[in-house]
Design an enzyme around this catalytic site. Sequence first.
Site: not given
Ligand code: CO8
Length: 263
Positions: A69, A113, A116, A136
Amino acid sequence: SASDSYEFIKVSEPRARVGQVTLNRPKALNALSTPLIKELNTALRAFQGTPSIGAIIITGSARAFAAGADIKEMAPLTFSRAYLDSFIENWSELTTSVKKPIIAAVSGHALGGGCELALMCDLIYCTTSANFGQPEIKLGIIPGAGGSQRLTKAIGKAKAMELILTGKSFSGEEAEKWGVAARSYPDHESLMKATLDTAETIASYSRVAVQACKEVVNKSQDLGVRDGVDYERRVFHSLFGSIDQKIGMTAFVEKKKAEWFHE
Ligand code: CO8
């Protein structure tokens, strides 16, 4: 084309009778924002309403299926807004209103998400290096789109509890070994080819029979075996009322290829 009206997804018909949605927010690794989910639901509803489409694929890029998400959108969310707006509830349209089989083709990150979303689909194919997980806990929340339930059903309590409590990821290779994914492939290209082949195969069969298959297999997730088998038998009986049952069995007896009526 229909694709022109979307900002965060691409829609295509890559094979006969196969509809594909490609998540397309590359700069955010396909983070599932509310507008993206709205578009996804619109596209899925359109495929559901198009008789010539027999199977649906949801995919992302080689780098990310979906990294979860949208954390930037969720960061300021309050309990009251989440509760009053039923945040996430509309995600489940996927599993409730789409009767056609949906295959998730997962490469790269499928986190939170994103994991999921894949689990909501009827079938998962992935790359061996795909990165699944429910991280999460690291954000101070819990899975909110069915992960604690569907992942646990898929891999059992021991593994699901460990993954959800630690936020550790698991690979596509593990996903296949543990039964989350039906198959895994060495790279994005071979994954997409296999996914398209499978979708095309499914879409070539009787629509009535395909919808019934999806319905009864999914019922097994909600019912005990005794009720599930009763349910299956009812649906099985009902298929003898379809024209496709006559077409399919007559073709076999006459050693011909079935030409489905597509009723
Ligand atoms: N949301 C918003 N932006 C994101 C997300 C995200 N989930 N994941 C990545 N991005 C963005 C980063 O902020 C970054 O943006 P910017 O260039 O502006 O800084 C861009 O994408 C590229 O990401 P990274 O630079 O971090 O790329 P890496 O290759 O270094 O890392 C990862 C990749 C490991 C995937 C890392 O981006 C990461 O850890 N992302 C978050 C993963 C996460 O925690 N996901 C779970 C989110 S919570 C959730 O899904 C709750 C679900 C609840 C039900 C559904 C609700 C709608």
